[in-house]
Scaffold this active site. Structure first.
Site, mmCIF file in Angstrom:
data_model
loop_
_atom_site.group_PDB
_atom_site.id
_atom_site.type_symbol
_atom_site.label_atom_id
_atom_site.label_comp_id
_atom_site.label_asym_id
_atom_site.label_seq_id
_atom_site.Cartn_x
_atom_site.Cartn_y
_atom_site.Cartn_z
ATOM 1 C CD GLU A 149 13.165 3.931 7.957
ATOM 2 O OE1 GLU A 149 13.025 4.533 8.866
ATOM 3 O OE2 GLU A 149 12.991 4.114 6.939
ATOM 4 C CB CYS B 251 12.706 8.488 8.344
ATOM 5 S SG CYS B 251 13.707 7.592 7.175
ATOM 6 C CD GLU C 52 10.285 12.009 11.906
ATOM 7 O OE1 GLU C 52 9.332 11.291 12.152
ATOM 8 O OE2 GLU C 52 11.204 11.676 11.218
ATOM 9 C CE LYS D 266 -1.709 2.532 3.314
ATOM 10 N NZ LYS D 266 -1.816 3.833 2.853
HETATM 11 P P1 NDP Z 1 1.812 7.601 8.885
HETATM 12 O O1 NDP Z 1 2.810 6.753 9.707
HETATM 13 O O2 NDP Z 1 0.548 7.689 9.273
HETATM 14 O O3 NDP Z 1 1.840 6.750 7.188
HETATM 15 C C1 NDP Z 1 2.594 5.906 6.633
HETATM 16 C C2 NDP Z 1 1.868 4.833 6.039
HETATM 17 O O4 NDP Z 1 1.089 3.955 6.950
HETATM 18 C C3 NDP Z 1 1.000 5.463 5.101
HETATM 19 O O5 NDP Z 1 0.731 4.520 4.053
HETATM 20 C C4 NDP Z 1 -0.358 5.326 5.997
HETATM 21 O O6 NDP Z 1 -1.358 5.581 5.263
HETATM 22 C C5 NDP Z 1 -0.270 4.013 6.721
HETATM 23 N N1 NDP Z 1 -1.092 4.108 7.881
HETATM 24 C C6 NDP Z 1 -1.638 5.108 8.567
HETATM 25 N N2 NDP Z 1 -2.411 4.787 9.558
HETATM 26 C C7 NDP Z 1 -2.219 3.179 9.589
HETATM 27 C C8 NDP Z 1 -2.453 2.168 10.593
HETATM 28 N N3 NDP Z 1 -3.150 2.215 11.667
HETATM 29 N N4 NDP Z 1 -2.346 0.843 10.346
HETATM 30 C C9 NDP Z 1 -1.491 0.684 9.186
HETATM 31 N N5 NDP Z 1 -1.107 1.848 8.301
HETATM 32 C C10 NDP Z 1 -1.329 2.782 8.473
HETATM 33 O O7 NDP Z 1 2.756 8.713 8.622
HETATM 34 P P2 NDP Z 1 1.979 10.243 8.081
HETATM 35 O O8 NDP Z 1 1.860 10.190 6.601
HETATM 36 O O9 NDP Z 1 0.696 10.315 8.867
HETATM 37 O O10 NDP Z 1 3.272 11.190 8.483
HETATM 38 C C11 NDP Z 1 3.039 11.705 9.917
HETATM 39 C C12 NDP Z 1 4.310 11.743 10.399
HETATM 40 O O11 NDP Z 1 5.072 10.567 10.471
HETATM 41 C C13 NDP Z 1 5.175 12.615 9.815
HETATM 42 O O12 NDP Z 1 4.954 14.069 10.034
HETATM 43 C C14 NDP Z 1 6.616 12.257 9.960
HETATM 44 O O13 NDP Z 1 7.089 12.760 11.394
HETATM 45 C C15 NDP Z 1 6.484 10.671 10.055
HETATM 46 N N6 NDP Z 1 6.748 10.068 9.048
HETATM 47 C C16 NDP Z 1 8.038 9.126 9.228
HETATM 48 C C17 NDP Z 1 8.456 8.580 7.829
HETATM 49 C C18 NDP Z 1 9.700 7.693 7.958
HETATM 50 O O14 NDP Z 1 10.197 7.622 6.602
HETATM 51 N N7 NDP Z 1 10.288 7.312 8.785
HETATM 52 C C19 NDP Z 1 7.388 8.702 6.626
HETATM 53 C C20 NDP Z 1 6.481 9.408 6.651
HETATM 54 C C21 NDP Z 1 6.079 10.166 7.959
HETATM 55 P P3 NDP Z 1 -1.946 7.038 4.982
HETATM 56 O O15 NDP Z 1 -0.916 7.459 3.786
HETATM 57 O O16 NDP Z 1 -3.161 6.809 4.306
HETATM 58 O O17 NDP Z 1 -1.874 7.813 6.098
#
Ligand code: NDP
Length: 489
Positions: free
Chosen positions: A268, A302, A399, A195
């Site tokens: 991660e 990240c 972050e 996804k």
């Molecule tokens: P999320 O952790 O919400 O999103 C990562 C992925 O998980 C997306 O595909 C998301 O879908 C999906 N997801 C969301 N909720 C669930 C759940 N309960 N169970 C399974 N999958 C889920 O990150 P955000 O996009 O909301 O970003 C928020 C913050 O996270 C950022 O501001 C940043 O600080 C951090 N972040 C860190 C990353 C990294 O590489 N370590 C990458 C992205 C964000 P959907 O896209 O629909 O939300």
């Protein structure tokens, strides 16, 4: 006015460097009006859809599916069938052929992918063209090489694939994260349901075309789109492993959900990396590294070097040089080849950045933003640096995931280590010094999965990547990246 300045103003050369726009043509990529889910090698007409947009202009790009629980289940079933009906039993050398094919097709179609990545995600074209795409192809090449050598990678352990992997990826490096997840899973003989993030589904959907072009057997790769609800269904579904990249909060939720189920998990998660600059470093090179560390990909990284630790004796110099360099960063159209800093990925992320920056000002840090004209439409944030930051401030702890740097100081290497490790995260760190012995001394003590010396944000498929503490567990990349996708007899 000094004599020198007077002379300069009369000089026949221009006083500033203005760049003419150099937009990359976007007609190389054809975006469909509507996309379904890619299940069992076919497009499944979605029951529900949402609109995905270009964050730089807020222009709608396409309708994509919001996968329902049944749609997720059918994707997992397609992956299970493909696993049982041949893929897992295929000789490694045969699986390698498919992976090599995918890698080559990605190279051939890299401009198309780069344009789409920048359109849908907001990142500058020069980054998607020169970083995301070459690295995504490199990951497929690299793991193609391992597919028929698993016995050598893990001698006397009889490696076997584990089954169906559910893979959930974020929006900061959409195609690259897909490659990090899919390449090792397939090389090890598994099948996948992936996804992409809600805001950046388009390159994953274009990847389905590559999968077809490579004639990968149906069901080996399945892509379902949607928001967090779709992610929840994958986690709950009949999968053997979850690989997740994203926020620490969601990572914790997934870990709770999987506890006791026997499903494998790698996480991660976030980071708050320390970039540590000693007074004996090559200063101009370090300033470039600082800028790359935090403003690359709008700071949506990240492992971004979001906490800068400068040795006190060179503090004034570093801050002066950094501010001067920041004035030359060009913020704007992601498809312009001159752009250094593109659009913020979503309105929601922009709000989060604004909130944390306001908190930094309120807590007493000093803000600097270079003069910068932002486009009227879309989501934008000026590259920002905070000085006078205390370790307890939210901007030094949380972050931000945006182009915002917090500068702190230290006097001795011991103090640098102590401050750098004062974070719940442990994903990456940077060290800038002339002394090799100091690099090794620091690297031994820093609690971070990846440590760069005299460089920052360098990635290689052969090098494992992952974190400590709240940055997650498990490694992606290298031989280590195969292990979570294998079981041993
Ligand atoms: P999320 O952790 O919400 O999103 C990562 C992925 O998980 C997306 O595909 C998301 O879908 C999906 N997801 C969301 N909720 C669930 C759940 N309960 N169970 C399974 N999958 C889920 O990150 P955000 O996009 O909301 O970003 C928020 C913050 O996270 C950022 O501001 C940043 O600080 C951090 N972040 C860190 C990353 C990294 O590489 N370590 C990458 C992205 C964000 P959907 O896209 O629909 O939300």
């Amino acid at each position: 006015m000094t004599e020198l300045e007077k002379k300069q103003s009369r000089a026949p050369v221009p006083s500033g460097w203005d760049y003419a726009p150099a937009p990359e043509a976007r007609d190389i990529v054809r975006i469909e009006e509507r996309y379904g889910h890619f299940v069992g090698g076919e497009w499944l007409e979605p029951r529900e859809t949402y609109t995905t947009i270009a964050p730089a202009s807020e222009e709608p790009l396409a309708e994509v599916g919001q996968a329902t629980p049944e749609e997720v289940r059918s994707a997992i079933q397609a992956a299970r069938d493909a696993f049982q009906n041949g893929w897992s039993a295929l000789p490694g050398s045969e699986r390698a052929k498919y992976l090599f094919r995918i890698a080559r097709i990605l190279q051939e179609r890299s401009r198309e992918f780069a344009v789409l990545e920048s359109l849908n995600g907001g990142k500058p074209i020069k980054e998607s063209r020169d970083v995301d795409l070459p690295l995504a192809a490199a990951h497929f090449f690299y793991y193609a090489g391992w597919a028929d050598k698993l016995e050598y990678a893990f001698p006397n352990r009889r490696p076997k694939p584990i089954g169906v992997a559910g893979q959930i990826i974020p929006w900061n490096f959409p195609l690259l994260m897909l490659a990090w997840k899919i390449a090792p899973a397939l090389a090890a003989g598994n099948t996948v349901v992936l996804k992409p993030a809600e805001t950046t589904p388009l390159t994953a959907l274009l990847f389905c075309d590559v999968v077809r072009q490579a004639e990968l057997p149906p069901g080996v790769v399945n892509i379902v789109t949607g928001d967090g609800r779709t992610g929840v269904e994958i986690v709950k579904g009949d999968v053997d492993k979850i690989a997740f990249t994203g926020s620490t909060d969601v990572g914790k939720t997934i870990q709770r959900e999987l506890a006791g189920t026997g499903k494998r998990l790698t996480l991660e998660l976030g980071g708050k990396a320390a970039n540590i600059v000693f007074d004996d470093c090559a200063l101009d090179q370090a300033v470039e590294g600082i800028v790359n560390g935090i403003y690359f990909n709008q700071g949506h990284v990240c492992c971004a070097g979001s906490r800068l630790f400068v040795q006190e004796s060179i503090y004034e110099d570093v801050v002066k040089k950094l501010k001067r360099r920041m004035k030359t960063l060009r913020v704007g159209d992601p498809l312009d080849k001159n752009t250094d800093v593109g659009a913020i990925n979503s309105r929601q992320q922009l709000e989060k950045i604004k909130e944390l920056v306001a908190a930094g000002e309120q807590e007493g840090a000093e803000i600097y933003q270079p003069p910068c004209k932002l486009p009227e439409k879309g989501y934008w944030f000026v590259p920002t640096v905070f000085t006078n930051v205390a370790q307890s401030y939210r901007i030094a702890q949380e972050e931000i995931f945006g182009p915002v740097l917090s500068v702190l100081t230290f006097r001795t290497p011991d103090e640098a280590v102590e401050k750098a490790n004062n974070t719940p995260y442990g994903l990456s760190a940077g060290i800038w010094t002339e002394k090799g012995s100091r690099i090794l001394w620091m690297a031994e003590r820093l609690r971070a999965g990846v440590i760069w010396a005299n460089t920052f944000n360098r990635f290689d498929p052969a090098s494992p990547f992952g974190g400590y503490k709240e940055s997650g567990f498990g490694r992606e990349g290298g031989r280590h990246g195969l292990e979570p996708y294998l079981k041993f007899e």
